[in-house]
Write a protein that holds these residues in place. Structure first.
Motif, PDB file in Angstrom:
ATOM      1  N   MET A   1      21.087  35.386  41.438  1.00 44.76           N
ATOM      2  CA  MET A   1      21.736  35.162  40.143  1.00 44.76           C
ATOM      3  C   MET A   1      22.146  33.695  40.023  1.00 44.76           C
ATOM      4  N   SER A   2      21.973  33.143  38.854  1.00 43.87           N
ATOM      5  CA  SER A   2      22.275  31.730  38.663  1.00 43.87           C
ATOM      6  C   SER A   2      23.763  31.487  38.715  1.00 43.87           C
ATOM      7  N   ALA A   3      24.128  30.226  39.006  1.00 44.40           N
ATOM      8  CA  ALA A   3      25.536  29.853  39.057  1.00 44.40           C
ATOM      9  C   ALA A   3      26.169  30.007  37.681  1.00 44.40           C
ATOM     10  N   LYS A   4      27.444  30.303  37.680  1.00 51.28           N
ATOM     11  CA  LYS A   4      28.139  30.508  36.420  1.00 51.28           C
ATOM     12  C   LYS A   4      28.213  29.217  35.635  1.00 51.28           C
ATOM     13  N   SER A   5      27.909  29.298  34.327  1.00 50.82           N
ATOM     14  CA  SER A   5      27.921  28.118  33.470  1.00 50.82           C
ATOM     15  C   SER A   5      29.345  27.800  33.022  1.00 50.82           C
ATOM     16  N   SER A   6      29.655  26.501  32.916  1.00 53.09           N
ATOM     17  CA  SER A   6      30.963  26.092  32.402  1.00 53.09           C
ATOM     18  C   SER A   6      30.950  25.976  30.885  1.00 53.09           C
ATOM     19  N   ILE A   7      29.765  26.085  30.292  1.00 51.55           N
ATOM     20  CA  ILE A   7      29.628  25.999  28.835  1.00 51.55           C
ATOM     21  C   ILE A   7      29.801  27.391  28.232  1.00 51.55           C
ATOM     22  N   LYS A   8      30.600  27.464  27.177  1.00 48.56           N
ATOM     23  CA  LYS A   8      30.830  28.744  26.501  1.00 48.56           C
ATOM     24  C   LYS A   8      29.905  28.842  25.296  1.00 48.56           C
ATOM     25  N   ARG A   9      29.264  29.985  25.165  1.00 46.17           N
ATOM     26  CA  ARG A   9      28.293  30.194  24.094  1.00 46.17           C
ATOM     27  C   ARG A   9      28.523  31.565  23.473  1.00 46.17           C
ATOM     28  N   ARG A  10      28.553  31.602  22.156  1.00 45.32           N
ATOM     29  CA  ARG A  10      28.676  32.887  21.466  1.00 45.32           C
ATOM     30  C   ARG A  10      27.547  33.022  20.453  1.00 45.32           C
ATOM     31  N   ILE A  11      26.988  34.203  20.383  1.00 44.94           N
ATOM     32  CA  ILE A  11      25.963  34.505  19.388  1.00 44.94           C
ATOM     33  C   ILE A  11      26.574  35.464  18.371  1.00 44.94           C
ATOM     34  N   VAL A  12      26.688  35.002  17.136  1.00 42.07           N
ATOM     35  CA  VAL A  12      27.257  35.794  16.045  1.00 42.07           C
ATOM     36  C   VAL A  12      26.123  36.163  15.100  1.00 42.07           C
ATOM     37  N   PHE A  13      26.013  37.433  14.766  1.00 42.14           N
ATOM     38  CA  PHE A  13      24.921  37.832  13.885  1.00 42.14           C
ATOM     39  C   PHE A  13      25.377  38.879  12.880  1.00 42.14           C
ATOM     40  N   THR A  14      24.727  38.857  11.730  1.00 36.24           N
ATOM     41  CA  THR A  14      24.971  39.866  10.719  1.00 36.24           C
ATOM     42  C   THR A  14      24.205  41.123  11.082  1.00 36.24           C
ATOM     43  N   CYS A  15      24.705  42.263  10.653  1.00 36.93           N
ATOM     44  CA  CYS A  15      23.965  43.492  10.890  1.00 36.93           C
ATOM     45  C   CYS A  15      24.238  44.472   9.762  1.00 36.93           C
ATOM     46  N   GLY A  16      23.307  45.367   9.579  1.00 34.95           N
ATOM     47  CA  GLY A  16      23.415  46.367   8.526  1.00 34.95           C
ATOM     48  C   GLY A  16      22.121  47.136   8.412  1.00 34.95           C
ATOM     49  N   SER A  17      22.097  48.098   7.524  1.00 37.23           N
ATOM     50  CA  SER A  17      20.922  48.958   7.396  1.00 37.23           C
ATOM     51  C   SER A  17      20.055  48.608   6.200  1.00 37.23           C
ATOM     52  N   LYS A  18      20.539  47.748   5.315  1.00 35.84           N
ATOM     53  CA  LYS A  18      19.766  47.424   4.114  1.00 35.84           C
ATOM     54  C   LYS A  18      20.139  46.028   3.628  1.00 35.84           C
ATOM     55  N   GLY A  19      19.313  45.509   2.711  1.00 32.67           N
ATOM     56  CA  GLY A  19      19.583  44.209   2.140  1.00 32.67           C
ATOM     57  C   GLY A  19      20.483  44.314   0.910  1.00 32.67           C
ATOM     58  N   GLY A  20      21.009  43.168   0.493  1.00 31.58           N
ATOM     59  CA  GLY A  20      21.785  43.125  -0.738  1.00 31.58           C
ATOM     60  C   GLY A  20      23.243  43.528  -0.617  1.00 31.58           C
ATOM     61  N   VAL A  21      23.753  43.677   0.632  1.00 33.02           N
ATOM     62  CA  VAL A  21      25.151  44.085   0.776  1.00 33.02           C
ATOM     63  C   VAL A  21      26.080  42.905   1.006  1.00 33.02           C
ATOM     64  N   GLY A  22      25.525  41.692   1.127  1.00 31.10           N
ATOM     65  CA  GLY A  22      26.357  40.502   1.275  1.00 31.10           C
ATOM     66  C   GLY A  22      26.380  39.923   2.665  1.00 31.10           C
ATOM     67  N   LYS A  23      25.412  40.295   3.506  1.00 26.57           N
ATOM     68  CA  LYS A  23      25.398  39.781   4.883  1.00 26.57           C
ATOM     69  C   LYS A  23      25.217  38.268   4.923  1.00 26.57           C
ATOM     70  N   SER A  24      24.247  37.764   4.149  1.00 24.85           N
ATOM     71  CA  SER A  24      23.969  36.323   4.176  1.00 24.85           C
ATOM     72  C   SER A  24      25.135  35.518   3.619  1.00 24.85           C
ATOM     73  N   TRP A  25      25.771  36.021   2.584  1.00 27.16           N
ATOM     74  CA  TRP A  25      26.934  35.336   1.998  1.00 27.16           C
ATOM     75  C   TRP A  25      28.041  35.220   3.033  1.00 27.16           C
ATOM     76  N   LEU A  26      28.279  36.295   3.784  1.00 21.32           N
ATOM     77  CA  LEU A  26      29.321  36.264   4.802  1.00 21.32           C
ATOM     78  C   LEU A  26      28.982  35.273   5.903  1.00 21.32           C
ATOM     79  N   ILE A  27      27.741  35.233   6.325  1.00 20.06           N
ATOM     80  CA  ILE A  27      27.371  34.358   7.437  1.00 20.06           C
ATOM     81  C   ILE A  27      27.444  32.889   7.013  1.00 20.06           C
ATOM     82  N   VAL A  28      27.111  32.588   5.766  1.00 19.02           N
ATOM     83  CA  VAL A  28      27.258  31.219   5.259  1.00 19.02           C
ATOM     84  C   VAL A  28      28.730  30.809   5.292  1.00 19.02           C
TER      85      VAL A  28
END
Length: 238
Positions: free
Chosen positions: A1-28
């Motif tokens: 296993m690689s050494a632990k990184s000192s850099i913090k990284r977060r991946i934030v993503f929209t999710c849902g079952s259909k389009g048009g509910v406002g996911k892109s607006w929220l992420i912007v």
């Protein structure tokens, strides 16, 4: 296993079952808030059908067609030289690919690289959006992940407010945000110009959106959103 990184990284993503509910607006809005407080953000457009995110700001494109393709997002985060939030606008159809991917995810290896995940599930006035939130919540149980529900007040969300799903989420201490309904003339003008609220408040171009009252309303709307992001910042920061 690689050494632990000192850099913090977060991946934030929209999710849902259909389009048009406002996911892109929220992420912007989330990207604007993160950048306003000095956070390094990498914006990723993964919805080739609507490309909403890339209409409003510069974004890298990652095509999500199979679970393996999702690895590219991880690699982008790992290659970041500083603390970073990678924000991804997923297409509505991405559930199957991500569900399979999360089922095989090497949580320990990603934790060693300082990677955490946050899902922003938008609930609108449809049963599908509620079912989508439940499904994504199941994907993300366990591991270095957080889950946030955002209610789009553009629609009637009373079905969700009185649901067993909401009671279950509250019992699990899942945070809940509200996306206020914007004045229709303002939202239509932003969409027609492909402007973010930040751009409308900063540009010197003479326009309906830069008039005194328009800017006052945009600032009030922005502040309503930003104050809510502050309440869940531990789930949004690197």
């Amino acid at each position: 296993m690689s050494a632990k990184s000192s850099i913090k990284r977060r991946i934030v993503f929209t999710c849902g079952s259909k389009g048009g509910v406002g996911k892109s607006w929220l992420i912007v809005l989330a990207i604007q808030w993160l950048r306003s407080i000095g956070i390094e953000v990498i914006a990723i457009e993964a919805d080739e059908e609507t490309s909403t995110l890339s209409r409003f700001m510069e974004a890298r494109f990652v095509e999500i067609r199979n679970p393996t393709a999702i690895d590219e997002i991880i690699q982008i985060a790992i290659e970041a030289p500083t603390d970073v939030v990678v924000v991804v606008d997923l297409p509505a159809r991405a559930g199957n690919e991500f569900g399979e991917w999360f089922g095989l995810i090497p949580w320990d290896d990603l934790a060693q690289q300082g990677i955490k995940f946050t899902a922003l599930a938008v609930v609108a006035g449809t049963k599908d959006s509620i079912e989508g939130a439940i499904r994504w919540r199941d994907f993300l149980k366990g591991g270095n992940s957080a889950f946030i529900v955002a209610l789009n007040e553009r629609d009637d969300v009373s079905t969700y407010l009185g649901s067993k799903t909401r009671l279950g989420f509250q019992a699990d201490m899942i945070p809940e945000l509200s996306i206020p309904k914007m004045d229709s003339r303002l939202s239509a003008a932003l969409d027609a110009r492909s402007w973010t609220i930040a751009h409308a408040l900063q540009t010197e171009q003479a326009d309906y959106l830069t008039q005194l009252m328009s800017r006052a309303r945009l600032r009030r709307y922005r502040d309503q959103i930003y104050s809510q992001f502050e309440t869940v910042k531990t789930h949004l920061l690197p």
